[in-house]
Structures are given as structure tokens and as C-alpha cells.
Design a protein around this motif. Structure first.
Motif, short mmCIF file in Angstrom:
data_model
loop_
_atom_site.label_atom_id
_atom_site.label_comp_id
_atom_site.label_asym_id
_atom_site.label_seq_id
_atom_site.Cartn_x
_atom_site.Cartn_y
_atom_site.Cartn_z
N SER A 131 -8.13 7.79 0.12
CA SER A 131 -8.66 7.94 1.49
C SER A 131 -10.18 8.03 1.57
CB SER A 131 -8.06 9.18 2.15
OG SER A 131 -8.41 10.36 1.44
N GLU A 140 -6.99 15.05 -9.18
CA GLU A 140 -6.96 15.07 -7.72
C GLU A 140 -8.05 14.16 -7.14
OE1 GLU A 140 -5.21 16.89 -4.88
OE2 GLU A 140 -3.96 16.08 -6.47
N ARG A 184 -6.89 10.72 -7.33
CA ARG A 184 -5.87 10.48 -6.31
C ARG A 184 -6.47 10.15 -4.96
NH1 ARG A 184 -3.82 13.20 -2.20
NH2 ARG A 184 -4.89 15.16 -2.75
N VAL A 185 -7.50 10.90 -4.54
CA VAL A 185 -8.02 10.74 -3.18
C VAL A 185 -9.01 9.58 -3.06
CG1 VAL A 185 -7.66 13.19 -2.71
CG2 VAL A 185 -9.94 12.38 -3.37
N ALA A 235 -6.78 16.00 1.18
CA ALA A 235 -7.12 14.64 1.60
C ALA A 235 -5.99 13.72 1.16
CB ALA A 235 -8.44 14.19 0.98
N PRO A 236 -5.66 12.70 1.95
CA PRO A 236 -4.59 11.78 1.57
C PRO A 236 -4.96 10.93 0.36
CG PRO A 236 -5.08 11.65 3.94
CD PRO A 236 -6.19 12.43 3.30
N ASP A 237 -3.95 10.32 -0.23
CA ASP A 237 -4.17 9.40 -1.34
C ASP A 237 -5.09 8.26 -0.91
OD1 ASP A 237 -2.29 11.00 -2.53
OD2 ASP A 237 -0.78 9.42 -2.77
#
Length: 230
Positions: free
Chosen positions: A119, A144, A147-148, A115-117
Motif C-alpha cells: 500500500s 512487515e 509486506r506494506v 497498513a494494508p499489503d
């Protein structure tokens, strides 16, 4: 509804668990029933109050919780390392008329999340983080998730903890991981929970019981602070 694949390399204790869960889901497609977990019902209310629109579920299994989120109107990305579980989830989503709000992906959580940052609004994981993952792998996974998530996004996860009756018994694998009946569990200490809150606001650690024994768990809610982790 779409499906993607993000499997991992073999050769780790978690790989044995992957095969074990795949066989279990195939042999017992209704092992957890169709009703959502109490943790998912609570999480859906938290997500709604926070204004979340999309949910990433880690370790969705057959999808009883992912389906609950979809029925509540969220857009859901359900991930698991078992293709058998996700196959069952897609069938159920079509039958319940929520296939347009749900996508699935095979995901080994020892690898970066697909998954993108920044998002997603919310992440949910019911007993996924207390599987046969090492402490460094758990820390990497929470990074992680951070991050997402969008800033202000919320993580709700549940884990069995060191007050559980199975802790310290069965086959010991080290790192607070103990195996019973083929299932390995990483039992969380409170110090581990606290260590996973760097870059987060810890909102709640709620103790509850579920299933036989009964299993003793914590439901943790934490909110992503602004900015990336250092």
C-alpha cells in the motif's frame, strides 16, 4: 489530518523506552530542532527518483523529517509510539500548511504495521530500528515493511552500529543492546544488516556520523523484490 492509535502491551524493555521517550518529548519539545535530518534529505531524493508518491515514516518523533517529506510533495503517514511527539507534529503541519498531506498514527513497531499489503511506495526510519528491539523483533519489523511496500518500493533506514563509541559500554541488556543516560540502543553488526535483506535488493550501506561523540551510523537503502517473503 487524521490520527489513529495502535499501541502495544506493556512488560518489555521497550516499554520502559516508550515511557522514557514520551517524558523526553514532553519536557524537550524542540530537542532535535526543526531542520530535517541529513538522512531524510537524502531519502527524499531517493524517493523522488524512484517515482514514490507516498511515504510511511516509522519513529517520526516530533516530525522534522515527516514535515520535510510533506513539504517536498509526498503524502506522508507518520507513526511513533509517543503521543506527545505526534501532537507536536500535527501542530507544526498545520502551521506549515501541509496538514492535508500528512496523517499520524500511534504505532508500536513490535506489532503488525497498521497498513494494508502493498500500500505504500517508500518507508523511512531514522534510528528507529536500533532502539530497544530484540533481533527477532527487528526481523519481524522488516518483514512487515516488506509486506506494506509495493513491489519495487524502497526502504531507507539508519542505525547506530558496532563501530560506535558507545557500543560495549554502559548498561548491557544483551543482544548488542546497551543503555546510556536512560536511552537503550541496539547496535547493528554488518551481519545483521545483511540478514535483513532476504527478499530485498541491497542498494547501499553508507557510513556517516551525526551529533555528539559523534554517533556512528549506517544509512541502508534496500528495494523490495517482487512477491511476498516465504
Amino acid at each position: 489530518m487524521t490520527t489513529t492509535d495502535d499501541g502495544g502491551a506493556d512488560g518489555e524493555p521497550a516499554d520502559e523506552q516508550r515511557r522514557h521517550w514520551q517524558d523526553t518529548y514532553t519536557a524537550h519539545p524542540e530537542m532535535y530542532g526543526e531542520e530535517p535530518s541529513a538522512a531524510a534529505v537524502h531519502a527524499a531524493e531517493v524517493f523522488r527518483r524512484r517515482g514514490a508518491r507516498d511515504v510511511l515514516e516509522l519513529g517520526a518523533g516530533h516530525g522534522r523529517d515527516a514535515l520535510h517529506f510533506a513539504r517536498r510533495g509526498f503524502t506522508v503517514r507518520a507513526t511513533d509510539f509517543s503521543t506527545a511527539g505526534l501532537d507536536r507534529l500535527r501542530e507544526a503541519a498545520r502551521a506549515q500548511g501541509v496538514a492535508d498531506r500528512l496523517t499520524t498514527a500511534v504505532q508500536d513497531v513490535r506489532r503488525p504495521l497498521a497498513a494494508p499489503d502493498a500500500s505504500v511506495d517508500a518507508v523511512f526510519a531514522h534510528m528507529l530500528m536500533c532502539m530497544a528491539l530484540s533481533t527477532p523483533e527487528i526481523h519481524a519489523l522488516v518483514r512487515e515493511v516488506h509486506r506494506v511496500l509495493r513491489p519495487g518500493g524502497v526502504l531507507v533506514y539508519t542505525v547506530r552500529h558496532t563501530g560506535d563509541a558507545h557500543y560495549g559500554t554502559g548498561i548491557a541488556h544483551g543482544d548488542d543492546i546497551h543503555e546510556h543516560g536512560g536511552f537503550a540502543v541496539h547496535f547493528f553488526s554488518r551481519s545483521l544488516v545483511d540478514a535483513l535483506t532476504e527478499g530485498w535488493t541491497l542498494d547501499e550501506v553508507h557510513a556517516f556520523e551525526e551529533g555528539e561523540l559523534p554517533r556512528r551510523l549506517w544509512r541502508i537503502t534496500q528495494t523490495r523484490e517482487d512477491g511476498p517473503l516465504g
